[in-house]
Design an enzyme around this catalytic site. Structure first.
Site, mmCIF file in Angstrom:
data_model
loop_
_atom_site.group_PDB
_atom_site.id
_atom_site.type_symbol
_atom_site.label_atom_id
_atom_site.label_comp_id
_atom_site.label_asym_id
_atom_site.label_seq_id
_atom_site.Cartn_x
_atom_site.Cartn_y
_atom_site.Cartn_z
ATOM 1 C CD GLU A 97 -2.977 3.953 -4.983
ATOM 2 O OE1 GLU A 97 -4.092 3.524 -5.334
ATOM 3 O OE2 GLU A 97 -2.046 3.214 -4.605
ATOM 4 N NE ARG B 201 -4.343 -1.269 0.177
ATOM 5 C CZ ARG B 201 -4.550 -2.275 -0.672
ATOM 6 N NH1 ARG B 201 -3.667 -2.540 -1.625
ATOM 7 N NH2 ARG B 201 -5.652 -2.999 -0.604
ATOM 8 C CG HIS C 283 -3.335 -0.089 -6.609
ATOM 9 N ND1 HIS C 283 -3.660 0.617 -5.476
ATOM 10 C CD2 HIS C 283 -3.362 -1.399 -6.242
ATOM 11 C CE1 HIS C 283 -3.876 -0.225 -4.474
ATOM 12 N NE2 HIS C 283 -3.696 -1.463 -4.923
HETATM 13 N N1 LIG Z 1 -0.798 -3.706 -5.257
HETATM 14 C C1 LIG Z 1 -1.849 -4.496 -5.210
HETATM 15 O O1 LIG Z 1 -2.676 -4.481 -6.109
HETATM 16 C C2 LIG Z 1 -2.025 -5.428 -4.054
HETATM 17 C C3 LIG Z 1 -2.561 -6.694 -4.316
HETATM 18 C C4 LIG Z 1 -2.726 -7.558 -3.254
HETATM 19 C C5 LIG Z 1 -2.360 -7.188 -1.972
HETATM 20 N N2 LIG Z 1 -1.835 -5.962 -1.744
HETATM 21 C C6 LIG Z 1 -1.410 -5.578 -0.389
HETATM 22 O O2 LIG Z 1 -0.567 -6.603 0.108
HETATM 23 C C7 LIG Z 1 -0.852 -6.789 1.480
HETATM 24 C C8 LIG Z 1 -0.436 -8.183 1.896
HETATM 25 O O3 LIG Z 1 -1.343 -9.139 1.408
HETATM 26 P P1 LIG Z 1 -1.291 -10.659 1.901
HETATM 27 O O4 LIG Z 1 -2.465 -11.328 1.312
HETATM 28 O O5 LIG Z 1 0.075 -11.242 1.672
HETATM 29 O O6 LIG Z 1 -1.529 -10.452 3.464
HETATM 30 P P2 LIG Z 1 -1.127 -11.447 4.640
HETATM 31 O O7 LIG Z 1 -1.990 -11.060 5.778
HETATM 32 O O8 LIG Z 1 -1.120 -12.866 4.184
HETATM 33 O O9 LIG Z 1 0.395 -11.043 4.957
HETATM 34 C C9 LIG Z 1 0.764 -9.859 5.587
HETATM 35 C C10 LIG Z 1 1.989 -10.151 6.443
HETATM 36 O O10 LIG Z 1 2.427 -8.913 7.022
HETATM 37 C C11 LIG Z 1 2.769 -9.189 8.379
HETATM 38 N N3 LIG Z 1 2.671 -7.973 9.185
HETATM 39 C C12 LIG Z 1 1.567 -7.380 9.680
HETATM 40 N N4 LIG Z 1 1.907 -6.290 10.382
HETATM 41 C C13 LIG Z 1 3.255 -6.195 10.327
HETATM 42 C C14 LIG Z 1 4.198 -5.287 10.873
HETATM 43 N N5 LIG Z 1 3.795 -4.248 11.615
HETATM 44 N N6 LIG Z 1 5.498 -5.495 10.618
HETATM 45 C C15 LIG Z 1 5.887 -6.552 9.888
HETATM 46 N N7 LIG Z 1 5.053 -7.451 9.357
HETATM 47 C C16 LIG Z 1 3.751 -7.273 9.577
HETATM 48 C C17 LIG Z 1 1.777 -10.255 8.825
HETATM 49 O O11 LIG Z 1 2.255 -10.952 9.970
HETATM 50 C C18 LIG Z 1 1.700 -11.115 7.594
HETATM 51 O O12 LIG Z 1 2.670 -12.155 7.607
HETATM 52 C C19 LIG Z 1 -2.351 -6.516 1.596
HETATM 53 O O13 LIG Z 1 -2.703 -6.099 2.891
HETATM 54 C C20 LIG Z 1 -2.581 -5.437 0.582
HETATM 55 O O14 LIG Z 1 -2.543 -4.170 1.183
HETATM 56 C C21 LIG Z 1 -1.670 -5.069 -2.769
#
Ligand SMILES: NC(=O)c1ccc[n+]([C@@H]2O[C@H](COP(=O)([O-])OP(=O)(O)OC[C@H]3O[C@@H](n4cnc5c(N)ncnc54)[C@H](O)[C@@H]3O)[C@@H](O)[C@H]2O)c1
Length: 327
Positions: A268, A239, A286
């Protein structure tokens, strides 16, 4: 009995529309421009369910304006647009779309890793400008990817997908996360858990995969950029506000790091103006999860959450099921 009324802030894809149309009386927002906040609040006023995108904030304001609302389904895995505690207070189930976009998003993080390291867009622009003089030995020399160190911040579904893909490039993989992954996952992916400072200091590529929350806001700040190698690249498909764009632009200007590839932005659709002219930056709108197959699966998942809820079942991707005491 009349069907529940649902507002969908996009026409979605035919597969998802078919599910909604069969089960609900659905009002789709169809114009190409995004719905205005005022219009969204007005249209939500008499709805029982909402399918929204990450561009719509589901907060007290919207929940107050939609007193009949029982479920709000965001077509995204990241749900920083949804105030989940506010939903719980209003007895509204909030759902997201985890899992179906992991591989597509991990593929795209890799697209950016390769493109920034190998100066893909600079090469493309040069040829199109008509000024490329032909091959030469030191033209657009970039950085190698293979055999380098990949640092993954946020080792969840997508972060692990990025790690899995690194195997073919013979990379050393470091990761940091608020929670250490199970030993089997570390072994399978040959990934080493390190503290964040070690990752900043040792990684040649840093790929961000944390959710946006207060703890991750501006995780990439001037202080942390300072710790990175001057030859390192930053890739953000998480994000936008996870990166302090002004600090990043400054670090690039001062050659503190080699380059950055960003799919997401702090405000954005605006991008920090200092990033726009830079050749050492790749900017994409994005689109990390934007394959037709995956975006369709996301929309279908959101629709199915609504169907489950109105059939009296627990929505499979409810974020506040326990808080609401859903069985
Ligand atoms: N650009 C895009 O189009 C796009 C697409 C998909 C996902 N995303 C973003 O990617 C993120 C991750 O998705 P995911 O499905 O892998 O989520 P997920 O929940 O499987 O993984 C997130 C990881 O981050 C860790 N985490 C949480 N808080 C933290 C912190 N303060 N410090 C360190 N690590 C921390 C969690 O423990 C977890 O392992 C989503 O939340 C979304 O915002 C963006």
């Amino acid at each position: 009995m009349s069907k529940p009324k649902v507002l969908s802030t996009r026409p979605l894809f035919p597969e998802a529309r078919a599910i909604l149309d069969q089960n609900f009386q659905t009002d789709y927002w169809t114009p190409p421009e995004r719905t205005s906040r005022a219009d969204l609040l007005k249209r939500a006023a008499d709805k029982d369910g909402l399918v929204c995108l990450l561009t719509e904030k589901v907060n007290d304001e919207l929940l107050d304006a939609a007193p009949k609302l029982r479920i709000a389904a965001t077509v995204s895995v990241g749900y920083d647009n949804v105030d989940v505690p506010a939903c719980t207070r209003h007895r509204v189930v909030a759902t997201n779309t985890p899992g179906v976009l992991d591989d597509t998003t991990a593929d795209f993080a890799w697209t950016l890793i390769m493109a920034i390291a190998r100066r893909l867009l600079e090469g493309d622009a040069w040829i199109r400008s008509g000024t490329w003089p032909g091959w030469d030995l030191d033209q657009l020399v970039g950085g190698d990817v293979w055999d380098k160190t990949l640092g993954i911040i946020g080792f969840g579904r997508i972060g692990r997908g990025v790690a899995r893909r690194a195997g073919g490039f013979n990379m050393r993989i470091l990761y940091s996360d608020a929670v250490r992954a199970p030993a089997e996952a570390e072994q399978e992916l040959h990934a080493q858990f390190v503290d964040r400072d070690t990752l900043f200091r040792e990684a040649d590529f840093i790929s961000l995969h944390v959710p946006l929350m207060p703890e991750t806001h501006h995780l990439i700040c001037a202080e942390n950029l300072e710790k990175m190698k001057r030859t390192a690249y930053l890739v953000n498909t998480s994000r936008g506000p996870v990166v302090d764009e002004a600090a990043l632009a400054q670090a690039l200007e001062n050659k503190k790091i080699a380059g950055a590839a960003l799919d997401v932005f702090e405000n954005e659709p605006k991008v920090h103006p200092a990033l726009l002219p830079r050749k050492d930056v790749i900017l994409t709108p994005h689109i990390a999860s934007a394959s037709l197959e995956t975006r369709t699966k996301m929309a279908v998942m959101a629709a199915n959450n609504l169907v489950a809820f109105f059939e009296g079942r627990r929505p499979p991707n409810a974020l506040n099921a326990d808080a609401l005491g859903l069985k």
